[in-house]
Write a protein that holds these residues in place. Structure first.
Motif, mmCIF file in Angstrom:
data_model
loop_
_atom_site.group_PDB
_atom_site.id
_atom_site.type_symbol
_atom_site.label_atom_id
_atom_site.label_comp_id
_atom_site.label_asym_id
_atom_site.label_seq_id
_atom_site.Cartn_x
_atom_site.Cartn_y
_atom_site.Cartn_z
ATOM 1 N N SER A 259 0.806 -1.150 0.179
ATOM 2 C CA SER A 259 -0.051 -0.129 0.196
ATOM 3 C C SER A 259 0.892 1.372 -0.070
ATOM 4 O O SER A 259 1.909 1.173 0.299
ATOM 5 N N LEU B 266 -8.046 -1.821 -0.940
ATOM 6 C CA LEU B 266 -8.920 -0.565 -0.456
ATOM 7 C C LEU B 266 -9.974 -1.319 0.481
ATOM 8 O O LEU B 266 -10.499 -0.342 1.247
ATOM 9 N N ALA C 290 -4.070 2.913 -1.795
ATOM 10 C CA ALA C 290 -4.176 2.212 -2.892
ATOM 11 C C ALA C 290 -2.634 1.867 -3.106
ATOM 12 O O ALA C 290 -1.694 2.081 -2.262
ATOM 13 N N SER D 170 -9.486 5.447 -4.091
ATOM 14 C CA SER D 170 -9.290 5.742 -2.609
ATOM 15 C C SER D 170 -9.934 6.903 -1.869
ATOM 16 O O SER D 170 -9.840 7.171 -1.138
#
Length: 312
Positions: free
Chosen positions: A105, A238, A270, A300
């Motif tokens: 991430s 997400l 994301a 996002s």
């Protein structure tokens, strides 16, 4: 609505400025490459160095925090990895690259920026604890698995594999900044004030320059085919990662408010551009990862808003 207007949209507005500047022809790709090189090689490592050097190591590294966040991260990896092979018929090296996108991430550029705008700079201790392990651990895992997948039957020795992993991790400027920060922290912060003043000046540019550069970099990506794997990676990043982190952090480990916020917001970001860099490095899964970075970054905006409303 205030979370969307005051916290999330300003971050994405800076990304949008970079995107628009390149689209309009005001900045070329070489200029964006220079900005990103400055951010990733100097400014962001300075930010991490300063933050780790001043981090309260005794209280920051809560085992519950780390288990909550990284269990969610690896859940994203294995969901994408096995689905890529079983559902979408991808070869193992492709599946590793796609799984890496569900694992990695954007904890630094998006997670740090949104957490700071939502809760203030004083709430970032858990963010920096997560980030200090993020790149070394996840790159080490991804590289080890990829090298194993590529070398099956070639008899690659464990020592050679360990050397490749160590070289790849220790050559990253972000990791160097983190390690130097730990060294200064453990030495009792002996550096004189004028050095910290210089570090502060460079570190202050890290997030805005990196976000602007990220917008410019996103102009190079296109949503091209592979819709199923792209949506799978986006959902893993997400939804699955933050959901696992929230359940463990709130209901198993009972994390404090600040730690829970940092863990879940960071988990809800994301895939970072590093997901594409990793795929490009090995020449597999590039189209899926590039499209996933673009799609999930846009999505996002809404999912970050949801998680901010859910958190205490």
């Amino acid at each position: 609505m205030s979370a969307l207007l005051d916290v999330i949209l300003p971050v994405f507005l800076v990304i949008g400025f970079g995107y628009a500047a390149v689209r309009a022809g005001w900045l070329g790709e070489s200029a964006i490459d220079g900005l990103m090189r400055f951010a990733q090689t100097f400014a962001v490592p300075c930010l991490l160095f300063r933050s780790i050097a001043h981090l309260d190591l005794g209280s920051a590294y809560d085992p519950g925090l780390m288990v909550s966040f990284y269990t969610g991260a690896f859940a994203g990896f294995f969901a994408c990895f096995f689905s890529a092979m079983a559902i979408f018929g991808r070869a193992m090296p492709d599946a590793v690259a796609i799984g890496f996108a569900g694992l990695f991430s954007n904890s630094l550029l998006l997670g740090l920026a949104i957490t700071e705008r939502a809760y203030g700079a004083q709430a970032l201790q858990a963010n920096y604890a997560i980030i200090s392990l993020h790149a070394p651990m996840l790159y080490g895992f991804g590289i080890a698995l990829m090298e194993w997948a590529r070398s099956r039957g070639r008899g690659l020795s464990g020592a050679t594999l360990a050397q490749q992993i160590g070289k790849a991790i220790l050559s990253q400027a972000l990791v160097i900044g983190i390690l130097l920060g730990f060294a200064v922290n453990l030495a009792g912060n002996p550096l004189p004030g004028f050095i910290w003043s210089g570090v502060d000046m460079v570190a202050g540019a890290a997030i805005p320059v990196a976000l602007f550069g990220l917008g410019g970099v996103l102009t190079r990506y296109r949503i091209e085919g592979d819709l199923g794997p792209v949506l799978m990676v986006s959902l893993a990043s997400l939804v699955l990662h933050p959901a696992v982190t929230w359940v463990l952090g709130a209901h198993v480990f009972g994390l404090g408010v600040d730690a829970l916020r940092s863990a879940v917001v960071t988990a809800a970001m994301a895939p970072g551009v590093n997901a594409y860099v990793f795929a490009h490095m090995y020449g597999v899964g590039k189209r899926v990862n590039a499209s996933a970075v673009l799609v999930a970054t846009a999505a996002s905006i809404g999912t970050a808003w949801f998680w901010l409303h859910l958190l205490p």
